[in-house]
Design an enzyme around this catalytic site. Structure first.
Site, PDB file in Angstrom:
ATOM      1  N   GLY A  58      28.837  16.811   3.482  1.00  0.00           N
ATOM      2  CA  GLY A  58      29.646  16.131   4.473  1.00  0.00           C
ATOM      3  C   GLY A  58      30.651  16.967   5.225  1.00  0.00           C
ATOM      4  N   GLU A 110      37.250  18.984   2.463  1.00  0.00           N
ATOM      5  CA  GLU A 110      36.455  17.777   2.218  1.00  0.00           C
ATOM      6  C   GLU A 110      36.282  16.989   3.500  1.00  0.00           C
ATOM      7  OE1 GLU A 110      34.573  16.118   0.424  1.00  0.00           O
ATOM      8  OE2 GLU A 110      35.173  15.974  -1.661  1.00  0.00           O
ATOM      9  N   ASP A 111      35.201  16.237   3.583  1.00  0.00           N
ATOM     10  CA  ASP A 111      35.014  15.338   4.720  1.00  0.00           C
ATOM     11  C   ASP A 111      35.880  14.099   4.558  1.00  0.00           C
ATOM     12  OD1 ASP A 111      33.503  14.366   2.576  1.00  0.00           O
ATOM     13  OD2 ASP A 111      31.752  13.875   3.794  1.00  0.00           O
ATOM     14  N   ASP A 119      38.307   9.279  -0.817  1.00  0.00           N
ATOM     15  CA  ASP A 119      38.638   7.862  -0.979  1.00  0.00           C
ATOM     16  C   ASP A 119      39.125   7.596  -2.389  1.00  0.00           C
ATOM     17  OD1 ASP A 119      36.166   7.231  -2.359  1.00  0.00           O
ATOM     18  OD2 ASP A 119      35.215   6.723  -0.480  1.00  0.00           O
ATOM     19  N   LYS A 167      41.615   7.941   2.556  1.00  0.00           N
ATOM     20  CA  LYS A 167      41.707   6.482   2.433  1.00  0.00           C
ATOM     21  C   LYS A 167      42.793   6.147   1.407  1.00  0.00           C
ATOM     22  CE  LYS A 167      36.921   5.225   3.470  1.00  0.00           C
ATOM     23  NZ  LYS A 167      35.758   4.467   2.959  1.00  0.00           N
ATOM     24  N   PHE A 211      33.502   1.863   5.825  1.00  0.00           N
ATOM     25  CA  PHE A 211      32.439   2.838   5.586  1.00  0.00           C
ATOM     26  C   PHE A 211      32.087   3.450   6.930  1.00  0.00           C
ATOM     27  CE2 PHE A 211      28.099   4.351   5.260  1.00  0.00           C
ATOM     28  CZ  PHE A 211      28.207   5.154   4.136  1.00  0.00           C
ATOM     29  N   ASP A 213      27.441  10.674   6.211  1.00  0.00           N
ATOM     30  CA  ASP A 213      26.138  10.054   6.345  1.00  0.00           C
ATOM     31  C   ASP A 213      26.043   8.693   5.671  1.00  0.00           C
ATOM     32  OD1 ASP A 213      24.156  10.555   3.544  1.00  0.00           O
ATOM     33  OD2 ASP A 213      26.191  11.325   3.633  1.00  0.00           O
ATOM     34  N   ARG A 267      24.693  12.222  10.101  1.00  0.00           N
ATOM     35  CA  ARG A 267      25.539  13.415   9.981  1.00  0.00           C
ATOM     36  C   ARG A 267      25.741  14.137  11.316  1.00  0.00           C
ATOM     37  NH1 ARG A 267      26.494  14.534   4.665  1.00  0.00           N
ATOM     38  NH2 ARG A 267      24.842  14.062   3.179  1.00  0.00           N
TER      39      ARG A 267
END
Length: 180
Positions: free
Chosen positions: A50, A104-105, A108, A136, A157, A164, A170
């Site tokens: 990600g 990181e992408d 959460d 998040k 989401f 993805d 992506r």
């Protein structure tokens, strides 16, 4: 830019355009540049798959000498976290005494990042910081500091810009949110 898209069995609508993402990446890169300019060759560790787009754009805006590496973790199936983190590809670069910035992408629940920091700490780096494109706060369940947050979002989401839904989405330059 398409306003709505369908991936597998779900529909998504645009949530964050590419221009806003670029502004957020520039802002977080400026903070990292200020904090690490005097450090000796920090190591950026991207979490695949990600983070690849974020890492690429972020590193282009970094103004000091650095090195890059990648690891691969898995904790998602479909649209939900499994709660279990699997290390798939490990870090091959020595990190003892080095400043490490995990890229990181999205953070959460914090399970993946908590697992990764625990693994890295065993190798005695000088410091570890986390840089995430999306955070998040309403989902985060851990105590570790997420120092560099490009954007905060709710519990939606999302897909696009490296994120993805079962491997689709992506390559989208914008961020889309699930609608159904």
């Amino acid at each position: 830019m398409e306003e709505t898209i369908t991936l597998h069995d779900k529909k998504f609508r645009i949530m964050i355009p590419a221009e806003k993402i670029d502004e957020a990446v520039s802002a977080v890169a400026a903070r990292i540049n200020a904090d690490y300019a005097d450090k000796q060759t920090p190591l950026f560790v991207g979490v695949l798959n990600g983070s690849f787009m974020f890492m690429s754009d972020l590193i282009k805006k970094i103004e000091f000498q650095n090195e890059l590496s990648f690891v691969k973790l898995a904790s998602y199936e479909g649209t939900a976290s499994t709660g279990e983190v699997k290390s798939l590809i490990g870090l091959n670069t020595p990190i003892e005494g080095r400043h490490v910035i995990i890229v990181e992408d999205i953070v959460d629940t914090g399970e993946s990042i908590d697992h990764m920091i625990g693994e890295l700490e065993r190798h005695h780096p000088a410091s570890i910081a986390v840089c995430t494109l999306f955070f998040k706060p309403g989902s985060y369940r851990k105590q570790r500091q997420i120092k560099y947050r490009a954007m905060e979002i709710g519990n939606e989401f999302i897909v696009g810009y490296g994120l993805d839904y079962d491997q689709l989405g992506r390559s989208l330059k914008d961020i889309y949110v699930v609608t159904e």
